[in-house]
Enzyme design. Structure first.
Site, short mmCIF file in Angstrom:
data_model
loop_
_atom_site.label_atom_id
_atom_site.label_comp_id
_atom_site.label_asym_id
_atom_site.label_seq_id
_atom_site.Cartn_x
_atom_site.Cartn_y
_atom_site.Cartn_z
N GLU A 1 1.71 -5.27 10.64
CA GLU A 1 1.28 -3.87 10.71
C GLU A 1 2.22 -3.21 11.71
O GLU A 1 2.16 -3.48 12.91
CB GLU A 1 -0.17 -3.78 11.19
N HIS B 1 0.88 -1.17 0.00
CA HIS B 1 0.00 0.00 0.00
C HIS B 1 0.92 1.22 0.00
O HIS B 1 1.70 1.41 0.94
CB HIS B 1 -0.92 -0.01 1.22
N HIS C 1 3.06 -3.61 6.51
CA HIS C 1 2.04 -2.58 6.29
C HIS C 1 2.06 -1.57 7.45
O HIS C 1 2.90 -1.68 8.35
CB HIS C 1 0.65 -3.23 6.22
N GLU D 1 1.66 3.42 3.04
CA GLU D 1 2.10 2.78 4.29
C GLU D 1 3.61 2.58 4.15
O GLU D 1 4.06 1.62 3.53
CB GLU D 1 1.35 1.47 4.51
ZN LIG Z 1 -1.84 -1.96 4.21
#
Ligand SMILES: [Zn+2]
Length: 506
Positions: free
Chosen positions: A336, A131, A245, A134
């Protein structure tokens, strides 16, 4: 550490003294009559000798550590090339394809054999910036490269042992177009998608999409960046992977999707290797500075141990981690790594410190379980032999690769393996599996098959039902070209012979 220390020493040398030393370096005899006296002359001589000793280091090493900031795509390419050029013994840069706007997707591989796979050395990968907005993962992976290369150059055991035992592939940005368009807001999604406005983490073939939809996995439905990754997965037998991410602080593991079958357990969508996935996620969260505490970001969600099953958090179709696991037999987790998707630059050093140990500990998990090769009755390694572990019915069966190799990540314990290959007796063996990461090696075990008698019954491996199209074809671009669908044909025999010859020459 020594490298940092050296830089600090240099910066402590004041300009006039440093200049004086340089002059002495050119003409020592002039220094002998230096009016500042014999004491100064002695000091200068010592310094010049020291400089002579250190000169090779200045030539061979970058003069500055990698800066903590957001490097542009072109800067990342240059950095990876520089690392590869100055460290050809352990580093190699390659592209897996291009983004929609034509930017190369550069990968740096770090290993004692950076250009080629070595039998018994597992392939590992980190991917970041799928992404585009990110962005912390980009920074972390560049710092990781810097750290590993510097550690290896300084012969620090943690780095030497990792690179001796593992081939580490690092893709700092999977979505360079998205990064170029990214806003710097902590939560907004400007730049998340690729140039076609597609979320790349919803664009992979999905095992739970149903057979009708799986039949639609033609190349037009896959974005360029996704096709590049699929081609990459077919060119290397990756064993373990993580996808970095931002926007939360949690380690998420497969499955991300479900079709309401037996995989659904208590609101989670559970894989046959759930114990291993939970372990992998915890290795990251507990080696991270704060993830394991499960503190919530602004959305108020908190996670026990800082980990979650992907589906239990929120279901998604077409995710990369499910694809890696189901179709490429590579265990991947989604990390994350920051509540803020685009953290302010001044927070980057602290965020690196929080993640460094976790990133390294996670790589070491590639040495869990068992690894080895499967040989036929002629002693030739065979491709596409099915290697099953009792009690673990994978959606797509784990098979040996073109080298006849298999890797199974398993926690310590006793496991029964069943190995099947056409024309050979079914082989069943029980293995006692120790903890591999401490020794930087999984348990090594080869399976030696015996030819079946002509009247023996054929065993059919237990493929999980409903079986998706595990062997669907997808033309991919890039250096790999179209990849053949696994088949039980004479091709594997030819590959086996080739692998055997290669093995003999190893
Ligand atoms: Zn993401």
């Amino acid at each position: 550490m020594f490298y940092l220390g050296l830089k600090q020493q240099l910066s402590l040398v004041s300009p006039p003294v440093f200049a004086g030393v340089c002059r002495c370096f050119v003409g020592v005899s002039r220094c002998r009559s230096d009016p500042r006296g014999p004491q100064w002359t002695g000091y200068a001589a010592v310094m010049s000798s020291l400089l002579l000793l250190l000169l090779p280091l200045f030539i061979l090493t970058p003069t500055t550590a990698l800066e903590f900031r957001y490097h542009r795509n072109g800067e990342i390419e240059k950095y990876l090339r520089d690392i590869s050029t100055s460290n050809p013994d352990i580093a190699h840069v390659y592209s897996i394809g291009r983004s929609v706007r034509g930017q190369q997707l550069w990968v740096l591989v770090l290993s004692l054999s950076p250009r080629h796979h070595s039998i018994g050395i597992p392939e590992f990968k980190y991917v970041a910036n799928m992404h585009g907005n990110e962005v912390l993962g980009r920074v972390l992976l560049l710092q990781l490269i810097d750290d590993l290369v510097r550690g290896h150059r300084n012969k620090e055991a943690w780095s030497v042992q990792l690179l001796n035992s593992t081939r580490i592939h690092i893709l700092p940005t999977m979505n360079p177009d998205g990064f170029d368009d990214a806003g710097t807001h902590c939560q907004f999604s400007q730049g998340r998608f690729n140039h076609n406005g597609v979320d790349l983490n919803r664009n992979f073939p999905d095992a739970f999409a149903g057979k009708r939809q799986q039949g639609q996995f033609v190349e037009e439905t896959q974005e360029a960046e996704v096709r590049a990754v699929i081609g990459w997965l077919r060119s290397e037998t990756f064993v373990l992977s993580a996808n970095l991410h931002g926007g939360a602080l949690v380690a998420s593991y497969p499955y991300d999707n479900s079709n309401g079958g037996s995989e659904q357990v208590g609101g989670a969508s559970v894989t046959p290797d759930n114990d291993v996935f939970v372990h992998l996620a915890k290795v990251y969260s507990y080696n991270h500075g704060s993830m394991h505490r499960g503190d919530s970001c602004k959305d108020g969600l908190s996670f026990n141990d800082g980990i979650t099953n992907g589906y239990q958090w929120y279901a998604l179709k077409g995710g990369m981690q499910d694809y890696n696991y189901v179709w490429a037999q590579c265990l991947e987790v989604t990390l994350e790594v920051s509540c803020c998707k685009f953290p302010p630059k001044d927070q980057l050093p602290a965020l690196w410190t929080e993640n460094r140990e976790a990133l390294l500990a996670f790589i070491r998990q590639v040495h869990l379980g068992v690894k080895g090769r499967v040989f036929d009755s002629f002693g030739v390694p065979v491709q596409n032999a099915v290697v099953e572990v009792k009690g673990r019915s994978n959606i797509c069966l784990f098979r040996t690769d073109k080298h006849g190799e298999y890797y199974r990540l398993l926690l310590p314990g006793n496991y029964t393996f069943t190995v099947t290959y056409p024309g050979h007796q079914v082989l069943t063996e029980t293995l006692d599996v120790p903890h591999g990461p401490d020794r930087y090696s999984a348990l090594k075990h080869d399976f030696l098959l015996r030819r079946a008698a002509d009247n023996s019954t054929h065993y059919t491996p237990t493929e999980f039902s409903p079986t998706p199209t595990c062997n669907y074809t997808l033309n991919v671009e890039g250096r790999c070209g179209a990849v053949a669908t696994p088949t039980w044909t004479g091709v594997s025999a030819a590959l086996g012979l080739w692998a055997a010859l290669r093995f003999l020459s190893d």
